[in-house]
Design an enzyme around this catalytic site. Structure first.
Site, PDB file in Angstrom:
ATOM      1  N   HIS A  20       0.856  -1.198   0.000  1.00 13.42           N
ATOM      2  CA  HIS A  20       0.000   0.000   0.000  1.00 13.42           C
ATOM      3  C   HIS A  20       0.887   1.241   0.000  1.00 13.42           C
ATOM      4  O   HIS A  20       1.199   1.815   1.036  1.00 13.42           O
ATOM      5  CB  HIS A  20      -0.935   0.004   1.211  1.00 13.42           C
ATOM      6  CG  HIS A  20      -2.076   0.965   1.047  1.00 13.42           C
ATOM      7  ND1 HIS A  20      -3.382   0.551   0.884  1.00 13.42           N
ATOM      8  CD2 HIS A  20      -2.116   2.314   0.985  1.00 13.42           C
ATOM      9  CE1 HIS A  20      -4.170   1.609   0.754  1.00 13.42           C
ATOM     10  NE2 HIS A  20      -3.414   2.697   0.816  1.00 13.42           N
ATOM     11  N   HIS A  22       1.244   4.804  -2.456  1.00 13.06           N
ATOM     12  CA  HIS A  22       0.770   5.610  -3.580  1.00 13.06           C
ATOM     13  C   HIS A  22       1.940   6.301  -4.273  1.00 13.06           C
ATOM     14  O   HIS A  22       2.947   6.638  -3.647  1.00 13.06           O
ATOM     15  CB  HIS A  22      -0.256   6.629  -3.107  1.00 13.06           C
ATOM     16  CG  HIS A  22      -1.552   6.011  -2.691  1.00 13.06           C
ATOM     17  ND1 HIS A  22      -2.535   5.674  -3.592  1.00 13.06           N
ATOM     18  CD2 HIS A  22      -2.012   5.646  -1.472  1.00 13.06           C
ATOM     19  CE1 HIS A  22      -3.556   5.130  -2.940  1.00 13.06           C
ATOM     20  NE2 HIS A  22      -3.259   5.098  -1.654  1.00 13.06           N
ATOM     21  N   HIS A 204      -9.892   0.550  -2.082  1.00 17.43           N
ATOM     22  CA  HIS A 204      -9.873   1.124  -0.741  1.00 17.43           C
ATOM     23  C   HIS A 204     -11.259   0.980  -0.112  1.00 17.43           C
ATOM     24  O   HIS A 204     -12.283   1.082  -0.795  1.00 17.43           O
ATOM     25  CB  HIS A 204      -9.542   2.616  -0.789  1.00 17.43           C
ATOM     26  CG  HIS A 204      -8.104   2.917  -1.036  1.00 17.43           C
ATOM     27  ND1 HIS A 204      -7.387   2.375  -2.075  1.00 17.43           N
ATOM     28  CD2 HIS A 204      -7.245   3.747  -0.377  1.00 17.43           C
ATOM     29  CE1 HIS A 204      -6.149   2.852  -2.040  1.00 17.43           C
ATOM     30  NE2 HIS A 204      -6.027   3.679  -1.021  1.00 17.43           N
ATOM     31  N   GLU A 207     -11.875   3.017   5.846  1.00 18.54           N
ATOM     32  CA  GLU A 207     -10.995   3.966   6.519  1.00 18.54           C
ATOM     33  C   GLU A 207     -11.809   5.198   6.927  1.00 18.54           C
ATOM     34  O   GLU A 207     -12.104   5.403   8.092  1.00 18.54           O
ATOM     35  CB  GLU A 207      -9.820   4.370   5.630  1.00 18.54           C
ATOM     36  CG  GLU A 207      -8.851   5.310   6.354  1.00 18.54           C
ATOM     37  CD  GLU A 207      -7.816   5.924   5.429  1.00 18.54           C
ATOM     38  OE1 GLU A 207      -6.726   6.251   5.922  1.00 18.54           O
ATOM     39  OE2 GLU A 207      -8.101   6.096   4.234  1.00 18.54           O
ATOM     40  N   ASP A 285       1.360   4.065   2.884  1.00 12.67           N
ATOM     41  CA  ASP A 285       0.346   4.893   2.230  1.00 12.67           C
ATOM     42  C   ASP A 285       0.986   6.059   1.472  1.00 12.67           C
ATOM     43  O   ASP A 285       1.293   5.929   0.303  1.00 12.67           O
ATOM     44  CB  ASP A 285      -0.675   5.376   3.260  1.00 12.67           C
ATOM     45  CG  ASP A 285      -2.028   5.710   2.654  1.00 12.67           C
ATOM     46  OD1 ASP A 285      -2.175   5.591   1.429  1.00 12.67           O
ATOM     47  OD2 ASP A 285      -2.940   6.083   3.408  1.00 12.67           O
ATOM     48  N   ASP A 286       1.192   7.192   2.126  1.00 15.72           N
ATOM     49  CA  ASP A 286       1.772   8.386   1.500  1.00 15.72           C
ATOM     50  C   ASP A 286       2.850   8.961   2.416  1.00 15.72           C
ATOM     51  O   ASP A 286       2.612   9.943   3.126  1.00 15.72           O
ATOM     52  CB  ASP A 286       0.690   9.442   1.256  1.00 15.72           C
ATOM     53  CG  ASP A 286      -0.349   9.010   0.245  1.00 15.72           C
ATOM     54  OD1 ASP A 286       0.019   8.814  -0.928  1.00 15.72           O
ATOM     55  OD2 ASP A 286      -1.522   8.860   0.628  1.00 15.72           O
TER      56      ASP A 286
END
Length: 346
Positions: A20, A22, A204, A207, A285-286
């Site tokens: 995961h 991005h 996704h 969340e 994630d980011d």
């Protein structure tokens, strides 16, 4: 029996898969500053202060601010060389964190206008992935992600594009952006196209919204992994379903806290998912916006949720089993996890 000393085994040496991450969000902050200067992009203070921006995306205003910062960062990626640099550095940083297999998620339509169109953008991205994998030794695959904020017909176009490159590095099809927008079932045809083309379904869900969004991903999109999925803990029956079906949740603790899903790291339900038998793959994630990378997520599991080394090793195995790594690569990496755990501690 003596209590295990958690600091004995180095988390960065634990072989793991990163499922995961991005595309723009994988960028080094220093690279963002250099590219912005090169291309004349004015960055807001939130992206230049040297500290992760203060984010809270549980309301639409907060999500808009998060998305705006992401879009500004993305605007700094303008040339094939920029794309190659981003992917190479992402692989290098993952290698430092012990990632042996990386699946990076991208919506190529976001880069197409500056790279000559959708197909040229996709081919530049895939070439960058192949080159970075060769140079760093990190196995890599690409997840093409549709945007919930766009029309479902756009998602179908992306699904067909993803299938076109299924034998050239694309391994999955996702659905990202604000879960509160766009019903999962609106994208069912796009996911059917992707599945029929042999791609993994990895939307996704769970969340920013609760258990219903996870169920929708399972029922309408036939998800094989769920991006995040942490809110499933609010529904015991859904937890049992995830565990029984072996659907992996890509859990991103730092992201959950940064976006206000949970107030602090100890609130992220790692233990609840673990005890329910739900497979997990920890992800960053980011990192550009959340300030921590893959190894830090395992450190949270160890320091905050008291995962012993045997449990961390099993988390790493779960991430590897949920990946699209080739069978021979998977077998080798699982053996390397066993070797990490078997190594004598200080």
């Amino acid at each position: 029996m003596a209590r295990e000393v958690h600091a004995a085994r180095e988390i960065r040496e634990l072989p793991k898969a990163h499922l995961h991450l991005h595309f723009t969000g994988s960028m080094r902050p220093s690279t963002l500053l250099e590219l912005a200067d090169r291309h004349g992009v004015h960055l807001p203070e939130a992206l230049t202060s040297g500290e992760p921006p203060q984010l809270r995306a549980t309301d639409e205003r907060g999500w808009f601010r998060f998305q705006r910062l992401y879009d500004i960062a993305r605007s700094c990626l303008r040339t094939p060389e920029d794309i190659h640099r981003l992917v190479r550095e992402a692989a290098e940083m993952d290698a430092e964190d012990g990632s042996r297999w990386l699946e990076i998620q991208v919506d190529p339509t976001s880069y197409a206008p500056r790279l000559g169109g959708l197909i040229p953008a996709m081919e530049i991205i895939l070439d960058a992935v192949r080159t970075a994998s060769r140079d760093t030794g990190v196995g890599m695959g690409v997840i093409v992600a549709a945007n919930r904020m766009k029309h479902p017909l756009d998602a179908r176009t992306l699904a067909r594009l993803a299938v076109r490159y299924a034998d050239q590095g694309v391994i999955g099809f996702g659905l990202s952006n604000d879960e509160r927008r766009g019903l999962a079932r609106d994208f069912d045809r796009a996911f059917a196209i992707a599945r029929e083309g042999g791609l993994l379904a990895v939307p996704h869900g769970g969340e920013l919204t609760g258990p219903p969004s996870v169920r929708d991903c399972l029922d309408d999109l036939h998800a094989q992994r769920i991006g995040h999925g942490v809110r499933a803990v609010e529904d015991p029956r859904l937890l049992r379903r995830l565990a029984d079906s072996g659907v992996t949740c890509e859990v991103c603790p730092s992201s959950n806290v940064a976006l206000g899903v949970y107030e602090k790291p100890e609130d992220v339900p790692l233990r609840a998912l673990w005890e329910a038998g739900v497979p997990m793959a920890l992800g960053a994630d980011d990192p550009l916006l959340f300030g921590s990378r893959l190894a830090a997520q395992y450190q949270i599991a160890r320091d905050v949720h008291h995962f012993a080394d045997a449990e961390l090793a099993e988390l790493a195995r779960q991430s590897l089993r949920a990946s699209c790594a080739p069978p021979e690569t998977l077998a080798r990496l699982l053996a390397d996890v066993d070797a990490w755990l078997a190594a004598r501690t200080a």
